[in-house]
Scaffold this active site. Sequence first.
Site, PDB file in Angstrom:
ATOM      1  N   ASN A 231      37.243  67.994   1.586  1.00  0.00           N
ATOM      2  CA  ASN A 231      36.242  67.014   2.234  1.00  0.00           C
ATOM      3  C   ASN A 231      36.320  65.865   1.107  1.00  0.00           C
ATOM      4  OD1 ASN A 231      34.900  68.310   0.066  1.00  0.00           O
ATOM      5  ND2 ASN A 231      33.099  68.947   1.151  1.00  0.00           N
ATOM      6  N   LYS A 232      36.788  65.955   0.057  1.00  0.00           N
ATOM      7  CA  LYS A 232      36.661  64.586  -0.712  1.00  0.00           C
ATOM      8  C   LYS A 232      37.246  63.570  -0.592  1.00  0.00           C
ATOM      9  CE  LYS A 232      34.174  67.306  -3.785  1.00  0.00           C
ATOM     10  NZ  LYS A 232      34.215  68.346  -2.949  1.00  0.00           N
ATOM     11  N   LEU A 233      36.993  62.356  -1.401  1.00  0.00           N
ATOM     12  CA  LEU A 233      37.664  61.050  -1.272  1.00  0.00           C
ATOM     13  C   LEU A 233      39.067  60.991  -0.826  1.00  0.00           C
ATOM     14  CD1 LEU A 233      36.975  57.754  -1.265  1.00  0.00           C
ATOM     15  CD2 LEU A 233      37.913  58.125  -3.446  1.00  0.00           C
TER      16      LEU A 233
END
EC number: 2.6.1.34
Length: 365
Positions: free
Chosen positions: A188-190
């Site tokens: 779910n990170k950048l």
Amino acid sequence: MIYLSPPHMSGKEIEYVKKAFESNYIAPLGEFVDKFEDLIKNYTGAKAALAVCNATSGLHLALRVLGIKDSKVAVSTFTFIGSVNPILYERNKPVFIDVDEYWHMDAELLEKAVKENDIKAVILPHIYGQVADIEPILEICKKNDIYLIEDAAESLGAYYKLKMDNGEWKIKYSGTFGIFGVYSFNGNKLLTTSSGGVLVGNDENLIKKARFLSTQAKEADFMEYVHKEVGYNYRMSNILAAVGVGQMEVVEERIAKKREIFNWYREFLDEEFMPELSNTRGTRWLTTVVFKDKDPWEVMKKLRVNEIESRPLWNPMHLQPLFNGAKAYLNGRSEELFKKGLCLPSGTTLTQKQVKDICEIVKSS
């Protein structure tokens, strides 16, 4: 379904993964691990980087390399538990610090905690893609011979602008102020490698030690397997690193999009949003809102009915049953943020119309 922050591939990842397969270097290491580490170093300005299986393992290695065990470690209470669990792995005790008006560790409370406790290290989380007010915290650590470890899991690409003695401004990225920093590449990170993290630092010998520990602490001078200390299986695979190489090609593009999405929310919603320190650039990894008179749980239910994912803000660590009796220096801000706040969808494929529609549902809640 509109998810909170889904993966967004650049298109190059499959090409690099295919190349890794063709080389047959699927795991544990290979050319893409080296390339990924180099890309992180070149982008952030860190002198050394170590690709690991997740950011939590990176924090654990940092504490282990520094010999922080059976001690006290200060950490922000307003964070994900991944910032805190590594403290326990080495039988340390967390000392929780509440947050300032920018939602990051309050330097005044930290200073009070340092005066009243023998704190050996500070883990400073930079949350939701923003940068903490790091200079006063760094000063406290230097003055008291305390190691600063930055949990920049959520803030790859966020930076602080420092004014130099000659009057010029220098950009310094989150994760590069302390003796160690760590970035997350969770789904779910950048940017994502599906699962993974990178430990960075400016002391190449310390990163070398962490690298040794991350590969089961196998002594290099022996053909047979010889081990003199406890090690871990913490390295990133060549396949995941190949994904990371493709992701790093679009890091600035993703940051620009995240910030654009944040500005759309701010345009369509008359609520309070996470503030940004002057002389910094956050990534706005997640757009976070604090409602003036709405119940975030009711808003979350309304969004879910419309197949839109949202999440509450971080549930403060000092309130967790796991940490009953732990020392905490509080001002009430983290509890208030948890009570009133919500994380809104921030995926980089969102359109302006989708954000506007989400805001209309929020307003109708």
